[in-house]
Design an enzyme around this catalytic site. Sequence first.
Site, PDB file in Angstrom:
ATOM      1  N   GLU A  46       0.855  -1.159   0.158  1.00 14.99           N
ATOM      2  CA  GLU A  46      -0.045  -0.026   0.008  1.00 14.99           C
ATOM      3  C   GLU A  46       0.916   1.015   0.111  1.00 14.99           C
ATOM      4  OE1 GLU A  46      -1.551   0.811   3.758  1.00 14.99           O
ATOM      5  OE2 GLU A  46      -3.358   1.746   3.140  1.00 14.99           O
ATOM      6  N   ASN A 106      -7.132   6.144  -1.762  1.00  8.17           N
ATOM      7  CA  ASN A 106      -5.871   5.424  -1.452  1.00  8.17           C
ATOM      8  C   ASN A 106      -6.152   3.870  -2.462  1.00  8.17           C
ATOM      9  OD1 ASN A 106      -3.895   3.533  -0.255  1.00  8.17           O
ATOM     10  ND2 ASN A 106      -4.419   4.019   1.844  1.00  8.17           N
ATOM     11  N   LYS A 123      -9.285   2.123  -1.783  1.00  8.97           N
ATOM     12  CA  LYS A 123      -9.696   1.452  -0.495  1.00  8.97           C
ATOM     13  C   LYS A 123     -11.022   1.925  -0.082  1.00  8.97           C
ATOM     14  CE  LYS A 123      -7.114   1.219   3.859  1.00  8.97           C
ATOM     15  NZ  LYS A 123      -5.805   1.839   4.445  1.00  8.97           N
ATOM     16  N   GLU A 142      -6.264   8.683   7.747  1.00 11.50           N
ATOM     17  CA  GLU A 142      -6.575   8.500   6.357  1.00 11.50           C
ATOM     18  C   GLU A 142      -8.015   8.857   6.001  1.00 11.50           C
ATOM     19  OE1 GLU A 142      -5.874   4.339   4.648  1.00 11.50           O
ATOM     20  OE2 GLU A 142      -4.769   3.946   6.478  1.00 11.50           O
ATOM     21  N   CYS A 168      -4.972  -2.977   3.072  1.00 12.69           N
ATOM     22  CA  CYS A 168      -4.649  -2.830   4.501  1.00 12.69           C
ATOM     23  C   CYS A 168      -5.656  -3.172   5.280  1.00 12.69           C
ATOM     24  CB  CYS A 168      -3.883  -1.609   4.754  1.00 12.69           C
ATOM     25  SG  CYS A 168      -2.991  -1.752   6.400  1.00 12.69           S
ATOM     26  N   ASN A 193       0.244  -0.947   5.377  1.00 14.17           N
ATOM     27  CA  ASN A 193       1.265  -0.176   6.559  1.00 14.17           C
ATOM     28  C   ASN A 193       0.534  -0.147   7.632  1.00 14.17           C
ATOM     29  OD1 ASN A 193       3.174   2.146   4.808  1.00 14.17           O
ATOM     30  ND2 ASN A 193       1.417   1.306   3.630  1.00 14.17           N
TER      31      ASN A 193
HETATM   32  N1  CDT Z   1      -2.817   1.486   6.410  1.00 16.42           N
HETATM   33  C1  CDT Z   1      -3.919   0.914   7.132  1.00 16.42           C
HETATM   34  O1  CDT Z   1      -4.938   0.805   6.870  1.00 16.42           O
HETATM   35  N2  CDT Z   1      -3.449   0.514   8.461  1.00 16.42           N
HETATM   36  C2  CDT Z   1      -4.467   0.141   9.607  1.00 16.42           C
HETATM   37  C3  CDT Z   1      -4.073   0.588  10.933  1.00 16.42           C
HETATM   38  C4  CDT Z   1      -5.261   0.215  11.735  1.00 16.42           C
HETATM   39  S1  CDT Z   1      -4.819  -0.114  13.394  1.00 16.42           S
HETATM   40  C5  CDT Z   1      -4.584  -1.680  13.750  1.00 16.42           C
HETATM   41  C6  CDT Z   1      -4.339  -1.475   9.439  1.00 16.42           C
HETATM   42  O2  CDT Z   1      -5.628  -1.920   9.356  1.00 16.42           O
HETATM   43  O3  CDT Z   1      -3.497  -2.033   9.457  1.00 16.42           O
END
Ligand code: CDT
Length: 311
Positions: A46, A106, A123, A142, A168, A193
């Site tokens: 991502e 995204n 996303k 985000e 993600c 990420n």
């Molecule tokens: N980039 C992204 O979507 N990160 C989210 C962080 C959430 S906190 C667990 C993820 O789901 O990994």
Amino acid sequence: MRVLRVGGAQMGPIQKADSRQAVVARMVKLLDQAKAQQCDLVVFPELALTTFFPRWYMPDQAEVDTWFEREMPNAATRPLFDKAAAYNIGMSFGYAELTPDGHHFNTSILVDRSGKIVGKYRKIHLPGHVEFDRKRTFQHLEKRYFEPGDLGFPVWRAMGGILGMCICNDRRWPETYRVMGLQGVELITLGYNTPAVNSQRDSEGPEQRLFHNRLSLQSGAYQNSTWVVAVAKCGTEDGHPMIAGSLIVNPDGEIVAEAKSEDDELIVADCDLDATIFGKETIFDFKRHRRIEHYGRITAQAGIVLPPEAT
Ligand code: CDT
């Protein structure tokens, strides 16, 4: 057998000051490794071209927009497209997309072996918050910088199979996999990420986050009888650690390849798309076994509706 040799191109940290050109040079090196290992498809993370900028609060929209791409490919990413096409390798990667009419997404794209973009996903499950939150040790903005994706969860006939993408946080939601499962998806790519710690709960560290990563990916693969290729951007970006743990999961939910480092690293697996057939025709034969007359709540409500109090 319909074997796709898939490379998961995990990427180590990208610092705020790193240029797109420097990052693309790293991605090309990973493509070189994938070519040497005869990969058919390479999956990058991502927001692969930049640091994970939603951790930074930026009140100035002009500054926010510097993290976005207005066209794809563009001057910075052209060498990546050219190299992948020269190698006859398909790929997917994520980036921040600014559309001509001013929308921010995204996004992840699927590129075929000739270098042509054949699929785009935006996303849908955006995590985090909209406003600066001083209670957090770092931000996750985000919901401020992106709009929820407007393309649904499409799948594409590509690379000799049926491929889908998600990004993600989408991996934590069973609906993501099931909507693609209902279109016969055979291989899902996703980049992530994921901060190694929870900015709101001290007790949640990297081990638990890696566990949730595996749990979500393995159950999504098994319950939809599909391959899942999940690829991290990881390591410490500008002082902020992110989990690694890139995985390739087979349609039985078993891990067949897993990254060992927190840096640029290629994981490889031979993904036989015909291995999805058994599950799709037996325990997860949706047509025979799903009971949609009882699933109305899934699309009728978002939040919890509690049962009435006992009187
Ligand atoms: N980039 C992204 O979507 N990160 C989210 C962080 C959430 S906190 C667990 C993820 O789901 O990994």
